[in-house]
Design an enzyme around this catalytic site. Structure first.
Site, short mmCIF file in Angstrom:
data_model
loop_
_atom_site.label_atom_id
_atom_site.label_comp_id
_atom_site.label_asym_id
_atom_site.label_seq_id
_atom_site.Cartn_x
_atom_site.Cartn_y
_atom_site.Cartn_z
N GLY A 35 -21.41 12.31 -40.97
CA GLY A 35 -20.46 12.67 -39.90
C GLY A 35 -19.48 13.75 -40.33
O GLY A 35 -19.04 14.56 -39.52
N ALA A 60 -19.45 8.81 -42.13
CA ALA A 60 -18.86 7.65 -41.46
C ALA A 60 -18.59 6.56 -42.49
O ALA A 60 -19.18 6.55 -43.56
CB ALA A 60 -19.84 7.12 -40.41
N GLU A 68 -21.36 16.88 -39.94
CA GLU A 68 -21.54 17.15 -38.51
C GLU A 68 -20.27 17.75 -37.91
O GLU A 68 -20.35 18.67 -37.08
CB GLU A 68 -21.95 15.86 -37.79
CG GLU A 68 -23.38 15.42 -38.12
CD GLU A 68 -23.71 14.07 -37.56
OE1 GLU A 68 -24.56 14.01 -36.63
OE2 GLU A 68 -23.12 13.07 -38.01
N GLU A 108 -28.17 10.32 -43.59
CA GLU A 108 -28.26 9.10 -42.77
C GLU A 108 -29.59 8.37 -42.93
O GLU A 108 -29.65 7.14 -42.91
CB GLU A 108 -28.04 9.46 -41.28
CG GLU A 108 -26.61 9.76 -40.90
CD GLU A 108 -26.19 11.19 -41.17
OE1 GLU A 108 -25.10 11.58 -40.72
OE2 GLU A 108 -26.92 11.91 -41.88
#
Ligand code: T1G
Length: 714
Positions: A119, A80, A122, A142
């Site tokens: 992300g 992200a 993911e 994270e």
């Protein structure tokens, strides 16, 4: 196989003229969707929207039978956009992107290279297949930002690699290499050469075979046994959580992971998202995100000419094989750079190199390094008594005794033997770098590189810019520090540079707290509760009280209690007694009534009334004076940014990362409160040096923060 011309979808959906960070290219019946958002293809709102559009198009377009998802330039999506996180969360989210991906209804192949993280990883976990280029490093970091994966990582990863491995990856935040990922079944193939072309061919095969493996969300074979033995999960979690003092995110990660064995997939996903949102808004994550960017800012030296020649260090030399010299030599060997260690006696050289070997063997024994690797690194370290041996070195780091006469002798000899463009660095932790350079005819090649003990472990290097240090020398030293895995922060010349100069203020404040009634164990308990890994007095005992005693004596300074301890032969762990006493062969600090008596006597000698001092007051009394000194350091330009000071204290002195560093912490407390406290203490002590620094007073009066200085500078 005919190739359709490249068609960028931006013209269809995005604002006129706004290039989309997501491109679409069709190769026959395979759509190649590429994220191109430099520098690391982070998932900002435009990227997320572009991906959703691409997946929707792939679903609707009957000519499309499969999708390849890739990242342009240096990496696949590296997570992200951290810079967006200081703003309220915006839709579409990464969860929305994955939902759109899962609705494509055709094989989606992730083509991974560089660093697919957070992300980005993911999204890859939600794909049907994952191919990777050699050297790809993937994971869920994270936790290092005070967050947890927020787009299904805590649900899909354990389903793919099992809970034990998933918990280790998520709670460490460390990436794994493609080879290891393939071993875990996370990667279907490692591809040499053209990754996207290989992914398109792989897609064709999948289409032909009509074979689609179960999606991660539907896999359960790696979790079923754990559901039958929940005790195992608790044991795993407990083992991880015992090392995460003060941090909120690890506990949230464990609870989210628990959902993978206790809840239906989508319920567990919603729970993960709730934890993610809580942490995203938390002070801890704000602090850790600050540190992420501060670390990267620290390496930037805006006033350096852009066209400086790049100097590559191929060989190094270290003067002195003591604790610091040996550790520094290991840094170069660990980076594959041959290093010569120069000593003055055979015994000292043998002792030093012996300690280095012992260090590597211990790492091998702990499984932290292979024997071959250790042997290879040891072969890169050569010992000698002949300073002539440094003649070929691109960089020479002096780590000799902290005495100006010794420094002058070494630099005088280096000036005669080192090659003309060699970098001549001193590892002094407080002496005047300009004075050290004086015996040389090349002060432009001299600077400080202040490593922290143990030098092979501690990541910080204060790069001390001398008055005559040339830009090329400075740039090369910073680049070399990064190359040997360090975090360089450029500072100016003053006594103790940034870290030790502020550290002295904290030590003085600790003394005063003891004189006013706190006991060593009170001071250390307050500071460890605040988040430091070790209290300042136990740390002083570990380092040895006699070292700073010697420095104070040399400067004509006195610390009533610490000096009294040394005069009583209490040098800390090395004498079994210091601020604490230590049982034979043990390192656990034990309160000592003798010290309490010594403190009461010293306090009485100064006519001070002792009183109980609470933990919060101790924290303020120890941190505010050092923050105040930080303000002076900024005012003098010894540090360029307040965030540089934060990086120094986090990576050099164990300041808790989730507090963001002393200057970030000061902003979170509020500068007016700090000024008020400092004024109060200055009035009590009558010491002019205790008064709030002009910069701090000004910022507080203007309702500003240290962070606002950075904004003003850009
Ligand atoms: N967001 C914004 N900027 C980023 C960024 C990111 N994720 N990653 C890097 N940058 C900037 C960085 O500030 C620097 O900028 C430049 O890119 C180069 O970085 C839903 C919510 C990818 C391994 O934690 O670890 O996904 O200084 O100097 O050494 O679950 O950057 O040049 O102006 O570090 O080659 C998870 C963070 C996010 C990865 C490259 N992802 N980045 O290292 O270059 S949370 C991460 C890195 C998440 C989801 C959650 C490294 C790197 P500038 P650099 P590098």
């Amino acid at each position: 196989m005919s190739r359709h011309p490249c068609r960028d979808i931006s013209s269809d959906t995005m604002q006129p003229g706004t290039p989309s960070p997501v491109s679409w290219r069709q190769d026959g019946d395979v759509a190649v969707v590429t994220v191109d958002h430099p520098p690391v293809n982070a998932l900002n709102t435009a990227v997320r929207a572009g991906l959703i559009e691409a997946f929707a198009r792939a679903r609707q377009d009957a000519t499309i039978a499969a999708v390849v998802l890739a990242g342009a330039a240096r990496t696949f999506i590296a997570g992200a956009d951290i810079a967006e996180m200081d703003r309220p969360p915006q839709r579409p989210s990464t969860l929305d992107v994955i939902e759109a991906l899962e609705q494509v209804g055709k094989p989606v192949i992730a083509a991974l290279h560089g660093t697919p993280l957070g992300g980005g990883f993911e999204i890859a976990l939600a794909c049907d297949f994952r191919l990777a280029a050699p050297g790809t490093r993937m994971g869920l970091p994270e936790i290092k930002l005070g967050l947890i994966p927020g787009a299904g990582g805590t649900q899909r990863l354990p389903r793919l690699v099992g809970m034990e491995r998933a918990m280790a990856m998520i709670l460490s935040g460390d990436p794994i290499a493609a080879e290891a990922a393939r071993g875990l079944g996370l990667i279907d193939e490692i591809v040499e050469g053209d990754l996207v072309a290989a992914a398109i061919a792989f897609a064709r095969e999948a289409i032909a075979k009509g074979r689609l493996p179960a999606r991660a969300r539907d896999r359960d074979e790696k979790l079923a046994s754990l559901r039958a033995e929940p005790r195992k999960f608790e044991d795993m979690a407990a083992a991880h959580l015992k090392r995460t003092r003060g941090l909120r995110a690890p506990a949230c990660a464990v609870e989210a992971l628990r959902g993978a064995i206790s809840l239906p997939f989508d319920e567990a996903l919603a729970r993960e998202w709730a934890f993610f949102l809580e942490l995203r808004a938390s002070e801890q994550s704000k602090a850790q995100r600050h540190v992420f960017f501060a670390e990267r800012e620290a390496a930037k030296i805006p006033d350096l000419p852009k066209d400086l020649p790049r100097v590559t260090v191929a060989t190094a030399a270290v003067i002195g094989a003591g604790t610091m010299g040996g550790g520094i030599a290991m840094c170069f060997a660990n980076a594959g750079i041959p290093v010569t260690v120069v000593e003055t006696s055979t015994a000292a050289l043998a002792r030093g190199l012996g300690a280095v070997e012992k260090n590597y063997r211990a790492t091998v024994a702990r499984g932290g390094l292979g024997t071959d690797d250790a042997d290879a690194r040891l072969r890169l370290i050569t010992g000698t008594l002949d300073i002539e041996a440094v003649r070929a070195a691109d960089i020479v780091i002096e780590a000799a005794f902290e005495d100006m006469r010794v420094k002058h002798d070494v630099f005088g000899r280096l000036d005669r033997v080192a090659k003309p463009d060699a970098i001549l660095a001193t590892n002094t932790s407080y002496l005047d770098v300009d004075a050290i350079a004086r015996p040389t005819a090349r002060p432009q090649s001299v600077l400080g590189m202040h490593f922290f003990s143990p030098a092979n472990i501690m990541r910080l290097v204060e790069v001390v810019r001398g008055a005559h240090t040339a830009p090329a020398t400075l740039a090369a030293a910073v680049a070399t520090a990064r190359r040997i895995g360090k975090i360089p922060v450029v500072v100016g010349v003053c006594h103790g540079f940034v870290g030790n100069r502020m550290h002295r203020l904290r030590s003085v404040a600790a003394e005063r707290a003891l004189l006013d009634g706190a006991l060593p164990q009170d001071v250390d308990a307050a500071m460890t509760k605040f988040g430091f890994p070790m209290g300042p007095l136990a740390a002083a005992d570990l380092a040895g009280l006699d070292i700073s005693w010697g420095m104070r004596k040399a400067q004509g300074l006195r610390a009533e209690i610490a000096d009294s301890l040394c005069e009583a032969g209490r040098y800390g762990q090395k004498t079994g007694k210091g601020f604490y006493r230590y049982a034979e062969g043990a390192r656990t600090p034990l309160p000592d009534p003798e010290v309490e008596q010594l403190i009461v006597a010293a306090s009485a000698r100064r006519g001070l009334a002792q009183r109980p001092i609470g933990a919060d007051e101790i924290v303020e009394r120890l941190l505010f004076p050092m923050i105040n000194e930080g303000a002076r350091i900024l005012d003098e330009g010894i540090a360029r940014r307040a965030s540089d000071i934060d990086v120094i204290w986090i990576y050099g002195y164990g300041f808790p990362v989730w507090r963001g560093g002393p200057m970030f912490y000061a902003d979170s407390v509020g500068l007016p409160h700090i000024v008020e406290r400092l004024r109060g203490w200055a009035a009590q002590s009558g010491e002019p040096g205790d008064a709030p620094a002009p910069l701090l007073t000004r910022l507080a009066a203007e309702g500003r923060s240290f962070a606002s200085l950075a904004d003003a500078a850009t």
